[in-house]
Design a protein around this motif. Sequence first.
Motif, PDB file in Angstrom:
ATOM      1  N   ASP A 125       0.824  -1.200   0.000  1.00 41.42           N
ATOM      2  CA  ASP A 125       0.000   0.000   0.000  1.00 41.42           C
ATOM      3  C   ASP A 125       0.866   1.260   0.000  1.00 41.42           C
ATOM      4  O   ASP A 125       0.585   2.222  -0.722  1.00 41.42           O
ATOM      5  N   ASP A 131      -2.787  -3.025  -5.872  1.00 35.11           N
ATOM      6  CA  ASP A 131      -3.629  -3.587  -6.935  1.00 35.11           C
ATOM      7  C   ASP A 131      -2.868  -4.568  -7.821  1.00 35.11           C
ATOM      8  O   ASP A 131      -3.488  -5.320  -8.587  1.00 35.11           O
ATOM      9  N   ALA A 132      -1.519  -4.546  -7.745  1.00 30.78           N
ATOM     10  CA  ALA A 132      -0.713  -5.443  -8.568  1.00 30.78           C
ATOM     11  C   ALA A 132      -0.041  -6.528  -7.733  1.00 30.78           C
ATOM     12  O   ALA A 132       0.892  -7.187  -8.202  1.00 30.78           O
TER      13      ALA A 132
END
Length: 318
Positions: A125, A131-132
Amino acid sequence: MIELTDLTRTFTTRRGAPPARALAGISFGIDRGEIFGLLGPNGAGKTTTVRILSTLLTPTTGTATVAGLDVVTEAMAVRRRIGVAFGGERGLYDRLSARDNLRFAAQLYDLPRRDTKRRIAEVLDVVGLADAADQRVEAFSRGMKQRLHLARALIHDPEIVFLDEPSSGLDPVAARALRELVLELRLRGKTVLLTTHYMFEADELCDRLAVISEGRVIALDSPERVKASVRVASVLEVDVLDDHTGAVRAVSALPGVVSVQVEQTAAASRLIVRIASEGATDLPIVLGVLADVRTGAAFERRPTLEDAYVALLEERAS
């Protein structure tokens, strides 16, 4: 947090040759929570310094401590207090996901299993890769890989982070994102040692910096004070559309000119003229001596950290 005293390092390059000197007795300290920059040309000793502080090399003479620990006699304890991001393509496992790369790094630091999942989520984060997390690293852009390097360095929540040219080769958007991450580290209470060739980056990020040349510290202060310490009061930039050889000779002879640097652009040779004192030489005077030369854009600006850096290296060489 970091203290170097008369640190030297020599290397044997080949049998029978005299030792090559990478560091010639450098000394400085870095305070807790500080972003500290190491600047210098290739071969100046920046990476050697970082490798000694991160226990990857031993000094030839002198001492270095990190968080009060000796980097030679207490190397294992030092490694638990630091995070290192050398960047580039090495050090990551392309066939693994970002999450698995970090899980492996957590195991190397003996991070308790109950804390590993939480720490992986936190650092992903922080570096903007949440997200990856489950993508294979082989599909990452260079900027994403640099951020993953930083996540690896942070996985065990170190007090001190070493970043060796972290934005090298990144596009402007990715480099800006990385600079924002470095500032975020300071907000989180980390001490950061940064090496970079990008003067604007050092000027933006660093509380203090050291300029190293030929293994010696030639300047040590805040970016503003380093800029103020050199004898450059103003800088003129003039695009020359003809052969620049005669232009450089003519401008160099003007009063107060410290140096004339030539940068090639697509359409012209750009003369960067550094002036020692206000009023000694100005833009009309420079354009006057170039009256027989075709010129393009011309303007005056205040000195930057890059101008101070160039002036320092030129003074060292003279």
